[in-house]
Design an enzyme around this catalytic site. Structure first.
Site, PDB file in Angstrom:
ATOM      1  N   ASP A 175       0.837  -1.200   0.000  1.00 15.46           N
ATOM      2  CA  ASP A 175       0.000   0.000   0.000  1.00 15.46           C
ATOM      3  C   ASP A 175       0.876   1.256   0.000  1.00 15.46           C
ATOM      4  OD1 ASP A 175      -2.247   1.592   0.106  1.00 15.46           O
ATOM      5  OD2 ASP A 175      -3.040   0.730   1.944  1.00 15.46           O
ATOM      6  N   GLY A 196      -5.457   9.478   2.748  1.00 17.51           N
ATOM      7  CA  GLY A 196      -5.731  10.562   1.808  1.00 17.51           C
ATOM      8  C   GLY A 196      -6.816  10.164   0.816  1.00 17.51           C
ATOM      9  N   GLY A 197      -6.901   8.882   0.552  1.00 16.85           N
ATOM     10  CA  GLY A 197      -7.940   8.359  -0.337  1.00 16.85           C
ATOM     11  C   GLY A 197      -9.139   7.824   0.425  1.00 16.85           C
ATOM     12  N   LYS A 256      -1.978   7.655   6.722  1.00 16.38           N
ATOM     13  CA  LYS A 256      -2.655   7.134   5.544  1.00 16.38           C
ATOM     14  C   LYS A 256      -4.114   7.597   5.566  1.00 16.38           C
ATOM     15  CE  LYS A 256      -2.225   2.960   4.153  1.00 16.38           C
ATOM     16  NZ  LYS A 256      -2.331   3.540   2.803  1.00 16.38           N
ATOM     17  N   GLU A 312      -7.691  -0.332   4.842  1.00 11.99           N
ATOM     18  CA  GLU A 312      -6.241  -0.522   4.639  1.00 11.99           C
ATOM     19  C   GLU A 312      -5.568  -1.025   5.921  1.00 11.99           C
ATOM     20  OE1 GLU A 312      -5.438   2.836   1.195  1.00 11.99           O
ATOM     21  OE2 GLU A 312      -5.367   3.438   3.285  1.00 11.99           O
ATOM     22  N   ALA A 334       1.325   5.560   1.095  1.00 11.97           N
ATOM     23  CA  ALA A 334       1.217   6.347   2.333  1.00 11.97           C
ATOM     24  C   ALA A 334       1.230   7.822   1.982  1.00 11.97           C
ATOM     25  CB  ALA A 334       2.382   6.026   3.265  1.00 11.97           C
ATOM     26  N   ASP A 335       0.659   8.629   2.869  1.00 13.34           N
ATOM     27  CA  ASP A 335       0.687  10.082   2.680  1.00 13.34           C
ATOM     28  C   ASP A 335       1.937  10.691   3.300  1.00 13.34           C
ATOM     29  OD1 ASP A 335      -1.906  10.283   1.407  1.00 13.34           O
ATOM     30  OD2 ASP A 335      -2.707   9.696   3.352  1.00 13.34           O
TER      31      ASP A 335
HETATM   32  C1  5RP Z   1      -5.592   5.876   0.625  1.00 11.01           C
HETATM   33  C2  5RP Z   1      -4.215   5.922   1.142  1.00 11.01           C
HETATM   34  C3  5RP Z   1      -3.116   6.050   0.130  1.00 11.01           C
HETATM   35  O1  5RP Z   1      -2.249   4.967   0.267  1.00 11.01           O
HETATM   36  C4  5RP Z   1      -2.376   7.341   0.395  1.00 11.01           C
HETATM   37  O2  5RP Z   1      -3.308   8.406   0.369  1.00 11.01           O
HETATM   38  C5  5RP Z   1      -1.297   7.566  -0.667  1.00 11.01           C
HETATM   39  O3  5RP Z   1      -1.925   7.763  -1.898  1.00 11.01           O
HETATM   40  P1  5RP Z   1      -1.096   8.017  -3.228  1.00 11.01           P
HETATM   41  O4  5RP Z   1      -0.378   6.751  -3.554  1.00 11.01           O
HETATM   42  O5  5RP Z   1      -2.145   8.387  -4.246  1.00 11.01           O
HETATM   43  O6  5RP Z   1      -0.151   9.158  -2.979  1.00 11.01           O
HETATM   44  O7  5RP Z   1      -3.933   5.871   2.305  1.00 11.01           O
HETATM   45  O8  5RP Z   1      -6.521   5.870   1.667  1.00 11.01           O
END
Ligand code: 5RP
Length: 225
Positions: free
Chosen positions: A90, A105-106, A103, A112, A92-93
Site C-alpha cells: 500500500d 488521503g484516499g 494514511k 487498509e 502512504a501520505d
Molecule cells: C488511501 C491511502 C493512500 O495509500 C495514500 O493516500 C497515498 O496515496 P497516493 O499513492 O495516491 O499518494 O492511504 O486511503
C-alpha cells in the site's frame, strides 16, 4: 529534432511512484494471497503485478482498487475468504523516520489498516516526497454517522471532509491539530466512541518500506513488523 522539455516535478514524482510499485511487485511470490492498497502509487502496482502472471488471490481495500484489479485479470476475493494474507502492499501520505505513517488521503484507511494487520508482511511503497521529519495534520478519520457532531467535538480540532461516505457507510473527516507524539495521539483518537479508525499506522504494522527517489530505491526492512 525539437529539444525535449525536462520532466516536470509531477512527472518525476509519478516516475518514483512507478519505480517503488514495480519493485514491490517483485516481492510477491507465486501462489500467495495479496492485500492491495488504494491510491495512485498502488495504481502502478496493479499492472506490474498482473504482468507477472502469478497465481494470486487478492483482497482489495477499496471498490476502486477492486475494479482496477479485476480489469487486469487479478482474482479478488473477500478478506473473510482468505483470512491471513501473505503480503499486503500500500501507499502512504507521510512516513516519519521511525516508520510511523499517515494514511487515508484516499479515505480508505480503515480497510487498509485491517488488511495491513491481516498480512504477514506489510510493504509500504512511496515516492521520496512522502518522507517527512515529523508527521503533521491532516490525520484522516472515519467516524460513524450516529452522533457524528459529538464525535467530531471529542476529536477536536477535526472537520468533516467533503467526500462520499466510506464503502462501509461511515463519514470521513480529518484531525487538524498538532500530531506531536504519534502514539499519544493515536491513543487519544482511538479512545473516542464513534471513531471507527484513524489514519495513524504504527511501525509495528510494517515489514518493509520502499521509497523511490532521485537516488534510486531505498528498501528498508522493519524488524518490529
Ligand atoms: C488511501 C491511502 C493512500 O495509500 C495514500 O493516500 C497515498 O496515496 P497516493 O499513492 O495516491 O499518494 O492511504 O486511503
Amino acid at each position: 529534432m525539437a529539444p525535449s522539455c525536462p520532466p516536470s516535478t509531477l512527472e518525476i514524482t509519478e516516475q518514483h511512484k512507478r519505480v517503488a510499485a514495480h519493485f514491490a511487485a517483485t516481492l510477491v511470490q507465486d501462489r500467495s494471497s495479496v492485500g492491495l492498497g488504494t491510491g495512485s502509487t498502488v495504481a502502478y502496482l496493479l499492472p506490474a503485478l498482473a504482468a507477472r502472471g502469478l497465481n494470486l488471490r487478492c483482497v482489495a481495500t477499496s471498490p476502486a482498487t477492486e475494479h482496477a484489479a479485476r480489469e487486469l485479470g487479478l482474482v479478488v476475493e473477500s478478506l473473510d475468504e482468505l483470512g491471513q494474507l501473505d503480503i499486503a502492499i500500500d501507499g502512504a501520505d507521510q512516513i516519519d523516520p521511525e516508520g510511523w505513517l499517515i494514511k487515508g488521503g484516499g479515505a480508505a484507511h480503515t480497510r487498509e489498516k485491517i488488511v495491513a494487520a491481516a498480512a504477514k508482511r506489510f510493504v509500504v511503497i512511496a515516492s521520496a516526497e512522502k518522507v517527512v521529519d515529523k508527521l503533521s495534520a491532516p490525520v484522516p478519520l472515519e467516524i460513524m454517522r450516529f452522533g457524528a457532531q459529538g464525535t467530531l467535538q471529542a476529536l477536536a480540532p477535526a472537520q468533516l471532509r467533503d467526500v462520499p461516505a466510506s464503502p462501509d457507510g461511515n463519514l470521513i473527516a480529518d484531525y487538524l491539530g498538532d500530531v506531536g507524539d504519534p502514539q499519544t495521539l493515536a491513543s487519544r483518537l482511538s479512545a473516542v466512541p464513534g471513531l471507527v479508525e484513524h489514519g495513524l499506522f504504527a511501525p509495528t504494522l510494517l515489514s518493509d518500506i520502499v521509497i523511490a527517489g532521485d537516488g534510486g530505491i531505498e528498501h528498508r526492512r522493519i524488524t518490529s513488523g
